[in-house]
Design a protein around this motif. Structure first.
Motif, PDB file in Angstrom:
ATOM      1  N   CYS A  98       0.837  -1.204   0.000  1.00 41.15           N
ATOM      2  CA  CYS A  98       0.000   0.000   0.000  1.00 41.15           C
ATOM      3  C   CYS A  98       0.866   1.245   0.000  1.00 41.15           C
ATOM      4  CB  CYS A  98      -0.890   0.027   1.243  1.00 41.15           C
ATOM      5  SG  CYS A  98      -1.981  -1.398   1.341  1.00 41.15           S
ATOM      6  N   ASP A  99       0.256   2.373  -0.393  1.00 40.70           N
ATOM      7  CA  ASP A  99       0.964   3.645  -0.265  1.00 40.70           C
ATOM      8  C   ASP A  99       0.669   4.237   1.125  1.00 40.70           C
ATOM      9  OD1 ASP A  99      -1.544   4.856  -0.378  1.00 40.70           O
ATOM     10  OD2 ASP A  99      -1.319   5.535  -2.459  1.00 40.70           O
ATOM     11  N   TYR A 100       1.160   5.438   1.375  1.00 41.31           N
ATOM     12  CA  TYR A 100       1.017   6.020   2.719  1.00 41.31           C
ATOM     13  C   TYR A 100      -0.425   6.380   3.056  1.00 41.31           C
ATOM     14  CZ  TYR A 100       6.075   6.075   2.967  1.00 41.31           C
ATOM     15  OH  TYR A 100       7.386   5.684   3.010  1.00 41.31           O
ATOM     16  N   ASP A 101      -1.284   6.457   2.044  1.00 37.94           N
ATOM     17  CA  ASP A 101      -2.699   6.708   2.291  1.00 37.94           C
ATOM     18  C   ASP A 101      -3.491   5.412   2.482  1.00 37.94           C
ATOM     19  OD1 ASP A 101      -2.401   9.507   2.059  1.00 37.94           O
ATOM     20  OD2 ASP A 101      -2.409   9.319  -0.129  1.00 37.94           O
ATOM     21  N   GLY A 102      -2.780   4.279   2.427  1.00 36.61           N
ATOM     22  CA  GLY A 102      -3.446   2.993   2.619  1.00 36.61           C
ATOM     23  C   GLY A 102      -4.048   2.415   1.348  1.00 36.61           C
ATOM     24  N   PHE A 103      -3.774   3.039   0.209  1.00 40.24           N
ATOM     25  CA  PHE A 103      -4.330   2.517  -1.040  1.00 40.24           C
ATOM     26  C   PHE A 103      -3.381   1.492  -1.657  1.00 40.24           C
ATOM     27  CE2 PHE A 103      -6.287   6.901  -0.934  1.00 40.24           C
ATOM     28  CZ  PHE A 103      -7.474   6.441  -0.381  1.00 40.24           C
ATOM     29  N   LEU A 104      -3.987   0.494  -2.276  1.00 35.95           N
ATOM     30  CA  LEU A 104      -3.218  -0.626  -2.808  1.00 35.95           C
ATOM     31  C   LEU A 104      -2.429  -0.194  -4.046  1.00 35.95           C
ATOM     32  CD1 LEU A 104      -3.070  -3.699  -2.093  1.00 35.95           C
ATOM     33  CD2 LEU A 104      -4.813  -4.054  -3.853  1.00 35.95           C
ATOM     34  N   ILE A 105      -1.122  -0.428  -4.054  1.00 41.16           N
ATOM     35  CA  ILE A 105      -0.333  -0.087  -5.248  1.00 41.16           C
ATOM     36  C   ILE A 105       0.296  -1.320  -5.896  1.00 41.16           C
ATOM     37  CG2 ILE A 105       0.119   2.306  -4.620  1.00 41.16           C
ATOM     38  CD1 ILE A 105       2.937   1.418  -3.711  1.00 41.16           C
ATOM     39  N   ASN A 106       0.270  -2.462  -5.221  1.00 43.19           N
ATOM     40  CA  ASN A 106       0.723  -3.701  -5.853  1.00 43.19           C
ATOM     41  C   ASN A 106       0.260  -4.870  -4.997  1.00 43.19           C
ATOM     42  OD1 ASN A 106       2.592  -5.760  -7.202  1.00 43.19           O
ATOM     43  ND2 ASN A 106       3.193  -3.890  -8.273  1.00 43.19           N
ATOM     44  N   ASP A 107       0.216  -6.050  -5.611  1.00 41.96           N
ATOM     45  CA  ASP A 107      -0.143  -7.263  -4.858  1.00 41.96           C
ATOM     46  C   ASP A 107       0.806  -8.390  -5.254  1.00 41.96           C
ATOM     47  OD1 ASP A 107      -1.318  -7.552  -7.445  1.00 41.96           O
ATOM     48  OD2 ASP A 107      -2.825  -8.946  -6.654  1.00 41.96           O
ATOM     49  N   GLU A 252      -6.693   4.109  -8.173  1.00 43.52           N
ATOM     50  CA  GLU A 252      -5.679   4.731  -7.295  1.00 43.52           C
ATOM     51  C   GLU A 252      -6.145   4.899  -5.861  1.00 43.52           C
ATOM     52  OE1 GLU A 252      -4.771   6.933 -10.821  1.00 43.52           O
ATOM     53  OE2 GLU A 252      -4.507   4.774 -10.655  1.00 43.52           O
ATOM     54  N   ARG A 253      -7.436   4.724  -5.643  1.00 41.08           N
ATOM     55  CA  ARG A 253      -7.978   4.965  -4.301  1.00 41.08           C
ATOM     56  C   ARG A 253      -8.757   3.753  -3.797  1.00 41.08           C
ATOM     57  NH1 ARG A 253      -7.564   9.911  -2.488  1.00 41.08           N
ATOM     58  NH2 ARG A 253      -9.332   9.669  -1.082  1.00 41.08           N
ATOM     59  N   THR A 254      -8.202   2.573  -4.006  1.00 37.80           N
ATOM     60  CA  THR A 254      -8.836   1.353  -3.498  1.00 37.80           C
ATOM     61  C   THR A 254      -7.959   0.797  -2.390  1.00 37.80           C
ATOM     62  OG1 THR A 254      -9.616   0.899  -5.742  1.00 37.80           O
ATOM     63  CG2 THR A 254      -9.799  -0.897  -4.141  1.00 37.80           C
ATOM     64  N   ASP A 255      -8.549   0.583  -1.226  1.00 42.66           N
ATOM     65  CA  ASP A 255      -7.741   0.033  -0.130  1.00 42.66           C
ATOM     66  C   ASP A 255      -7.828  -1.502  -0.155  1.00 42.66           C
ATOM     67  OD1 ASP A 255      -9.851  -0.945   1.677  1.00 42.66           O
ATOM     68  OD2 ASP A 255     -10.364   1.176   1.906  1.00 42.66           O
ATOM     69  N   PRO A 256      -6.916  -2.172   0.568  1.00 44.00           N
ATOM     70  CA  PRO A 256      -6.900  -3.638   0.511  1.00 44.00           C
ATOM     71  C   PRO A 256      -8.159  -4.287   1.103  1.00 44.00           C
ATOM     72  CG  PRO A 256      -5.264  -2.811   2.071  1.00 44.00           C
ATOM     73  CD  PRO A 256      -5.790  -1.637   1.331  1.00 44.00           C
ATOM     74  N   PHE A 257      -8.846  -3.573   2.019  1.00 44.28           N
ATOM     75  CA  PHE A 257     -10.101  -4.119   2.553  1.00 44.28           C
ATOM     76  C   PHE A 257     -11.145  -4.180   1.451  1.00 44.28           C
ATOM     77  CE2 PHE A 257      -8.097  -1.689   6.065  1.00 44.28           C
ATOM     78  CZ  PHE A 257      -7.737  -2.766   6.861  1.00 44.28           C
ATOM     79  N   GLU A 258     -11.269  -3.101   0.698  1.00 43.45           N
ATOM     80  CA  GLU A 258     -12.227  -3.059  -0.413  1.00 43.45           C
ATOM     81  C   GLU A 258     -11.890  -4.117  -1.463  1.00 43.45           C
ATOM     82  OE1 GLU A 258     -13.365   1.648  -0.773  1.00 43.45           O
ATOM     83  OE2 GLU A 258     -11.397   1.034  -1.517  1.00 43.45           O
ATOM     84  N   ALA A 259     -10.584  -4.305  -1.688  1.00 45.55           N
ATOM     85  CA  ALA A 259     -10.136  -5.229  -2.737  1.00 45.55           C
ATOM     86  C   ALA A 259     -10.314  -6.692  -2.335  1.00 45.55           C
ATOM     87  CB  ALA A 259      -8.674  -4.959  -3.076  1.00 45.55           C
ATOM     88  N   GLY A 260     -10.670  -6.933  -1.087  1.00 48.42           N
ATOM     89  CA  GLY A 260     -10.856  -8.317  -0.618  1.00 48.42           C
ATOM     90  C   GLY A 260      -9.593  -8.913  -0.030  1.00 48.42           C
ATOM     91  N   LEU A 261      -8.598  -8.063   0.264  1.00 48.75           N
ATOM     92  CA  LEU A 261      -7.332  -8.545   0.824  1.00 48.75           C
ATOM     93  C   LEU A 261      -7.208  -8.225   2.312  1.00 48.75           C
ATOM     94  CD1 LEU A 261      -4.844  -7.623  -2.072  1.00 48.75           C
ATOM     95  CD2 LEU A 261      -6.258  -9.662  -1.803  1.00 48.75           C
ATOM     96  N   ASP A 281      -7.051   4.054  10.250  1.00 49.47           N
ATOM     97  CA  ASP A 281      -8.055   5.111  10.156  1.00 49.47           C
ATOM     98  C   ASP A 281      -9.199   4.704   9.215  1.00 49.47           C
ATOM     99  OD1 ASP A 281      -8.695   7.707  10.985  1.00 49.47           O
ATOM    100  OD2 ASP A 281      -8.171   8.470   8.978  1.00 49.47           O
ATOM    101  N   LEU A 282      -8.816   4.185   8.035  1.00 46.17           N
ATOM    102  CA  LEU A 282      -9.825   3.735   7.065  1.00 46.17           C
ATOM    103  C   LEU A 282     -10.708   2.647   7.676  1.00 46.17           C
ATOM    104  CD1 LEU A 282      -7.646   3.432   3.806  1.00 46.17           C
ATOM    105  CD2 LEU A 282      -9.635   4.918   4.100  1.00 46.17           C
ATOM    106  N   PHE A 283     -10.061   1.711   8.373  1.00 42.71           N
ATOM    107  CA  PHE A 283     -10.793   0.582   8.945  1.00 42.71           C
ATOM    108  C   PHE A 283     -11.756   1.056  10.032  1.00 42.71           C
ATOM    109  CE2 PHE A 283     -11.303  -3.222  11.623  1.00 42.71           C
ATOM    110  CZ  PHE A 283     -11.724  -4.122  10.647  1.00 42.71           C
ATOM    111  N   SER A 284     -11.284   1.976  10.864  1.00 42.91           N
ATOM    112  CA  SER A 284     -12.140   2.411  11.975  1.00 42.91           C
ATOM    113  C   SER A 284     -13.300   3.275  11.478  1.00 42.91           C
ATOM    114  CB  SER A 284     -11.320   3.159  13.032  1.00 42.91           C
ATOM    115  OG  SER A 284     -10.827   4.349  12.479  1.00 42.91           O
ATOM    116  N   ARG A 285     -13.097   3.951  10.363  1.00 44.45           N
ATOM    117  CA  ARG A 285     -14.202   4.756   9.808  1.00 44.45           C
ATOM    118  C   ARG A 285     -15.207   3.895   9.046  1.00 44.45           C
ATOM    119  NH1 ARG A 285     -12.165   8.831   6.173  1.00 44.45           N
ATOM    120  NH2 ARG A 285     -10.014   8.210   6.537  1.00 44.45           N
ATOM    121  N   GLY A 286     -14.824   2.658   8.758  1.00 43.71           N
ATOM    122  CA  GLY A 286     -15.750   1.757   8.074  1.00 43.71           C
ATOM    123  C   GLY A 286     -15.471   1.687   6.587  1.00 43.71           C
TER     124      GLY A 286
END
Ligand code: THG
Length: 368
Positions: A98-107, A252-261, A281-286
């Protein structure tokens, strides 16, 4: 529409390039700055071999970023949200980056060769640059390089027979993502139990790029009695199996939770990693969206993949990333990133695929 694409010197050729041309490659895509065969002109045969026989794919574009040196393990852990402390030598793990914003940049698949040598087998983004910058900024004692190592995938229910005939019966005991360093009559390589399909198989990580044609021909000869044929990472099968396709399913703005990871994200450990604070932060906000499957009504889908909005009562509630007609299900299926509050039973979802407006039904991944 009729055009061709240039073979340009700033895009690399795989060590298997000549062999795939000789075997009738029909189309290439560019992935990680390298030409990757995408089909050999026989979609039904290629799908059938993957599901019922065995296929060989040039996936040299799954490049290896090597982390080597005393701090290789520290950097590997800092780069991924997954806890890799339990990884053993000879083991691989699927790791979200992930990047510093928590978005997935590679798997990537992370291979641990030793405590001081790791390979990131990357999806389509320049992780070597990211890793070099982070290592330098953190004063880590580690060398980062893009290796001349080229995976050749052997996938399908008969893949283990082909690979056992080449290397011995021990290959059948390899666990998923584990590997062994060996050679094939002097061709240096890794035998890895991996591959971008759910049909089972292996990847041979060739370590000498001068010997691509030789390895390709050896695999082809060993697979002949099993009906092996050339193919490519298969979009239909990957949608059925729900495998993640980085630039396709993830923006560019998909986090690993959304991606199913989410199951690979370790927020509770002591180790820090890039994006940890943002992910907490993303997780606690839902989590707002999730990756799911969609059935689409109407005629058999034939057009190229394309991002389509998913509508519910004239409101956009999701995005379809890729659609295919599934021969196994005999239905149109798609991968979708959809708002979590769209209910699984919801009716009334609509997708305009250009040729028709289709009704859509939400379902869980994998399809099969
Ligand atoms: N092989 C190798 N490198 C790769 C890929 C590969 N690098 C790029 C790309 N593919 C990385 N992406 C994936 C995505 C999914 C899987 C592997 C690599 C995969 N997933 C399984 C699943 O989702 O069910 C298992 C994951 C797990 O449970 O650990 O296999 O194909 N060398």
């Amino acid at each position: 529409m009729s055009f061709s694409m240039s073979i340009s010197p700033n895009v690399d050729k795989s060590p298997y390039f000549e062999a795939t041309v000789a075997d009738g490659v029909a189309a290439f895509a560019v992935y990680n700055h390298m030409y990757m065969p995408t089909n050999f002109g026989d979609p039904d045969g290629e799908y059938d071999r993957l599901l019922n026989g065995v296929a060989m794919w040039d996936v040299a574009c799954e490049r290896q970023v090597e982390l080597a040196g005393p701090d290789a393990g520290v950097l590997a852990q800092y780069l991924t949200a997954r806890d890799i402390s339990g990884a053993e030598n000879g083991q691989g793990k699927y790791v979200p980056v992930c990047d510093y914003d928590g978005f997935l940049i590679n798997d990537p698949v992370l291979l641990k060769l030793s405590a001081t040598q790791f390979w990131l087998s990357i999806a389509d983004s320049d992780i070597q640059l990211w890793a070099k910058a982070i290592a330098a900024e953190r004063n880590l004692d580690v060398r980062i390089s893009l290796l001349q190592v080229a995976p050749l995938a052997i996938q399908g229910p008969k893949a283990a027979d082909v690979v056992a005939d080449l290397f011995g019966e021990w290959v059948r005991e390899l666990r998923y993502f584990w590997f062994r360093e060996t050679d094939l009559d002097g061709i240096p390589l890794l035998v890895v139990r991996s591959g971008w399909s759910k049909q089972g198989g292996f990847e041979l990580f060739l370590r000498d790029p001068a010997r691509g044609t030789e390895l390709w021909d050896r695999v082809k000869a060993a697979g002949e009695s099993y009906g092996i044929g050339p193919g490519a990472p298969n979009d239909v099968e990957r949608i059925e199996s729900g495998l993640l396709s980085l630039r396709t399913d993830v923006d560019e703005r998909t986090d690993p939770f959304e991606a199913g990871l989410g199951k690979y994200v370790n927020l509770d450990g002591d180790d820090d990693f890039v994006g940890k604070a943002a992910l907490r932060d993303l997780f606690s906000r839902g989590i707002k969206r999730r990756r799911a499957g969609l059935f689409l009504s109407g005629q058999k889908i034939t057009q190229s993949p394309h991002a389509y909005p998913v509508m519910l009562d004239d409101v956009v509630v999701g995005t379809v990333s890729e659609i295919a007609y599934s021969p196994r299900l005999q239905r149109n299926i798609a991968i979708v990133l959809i708002d979590v509050d769209v209910d699984g039973e919801e009716t009334g979802l609509l997708v305009d695929t250009g040729d028709e407006v289709r009704t859509a039904g939400l379902t869980e991944l994998p399809f099969c």
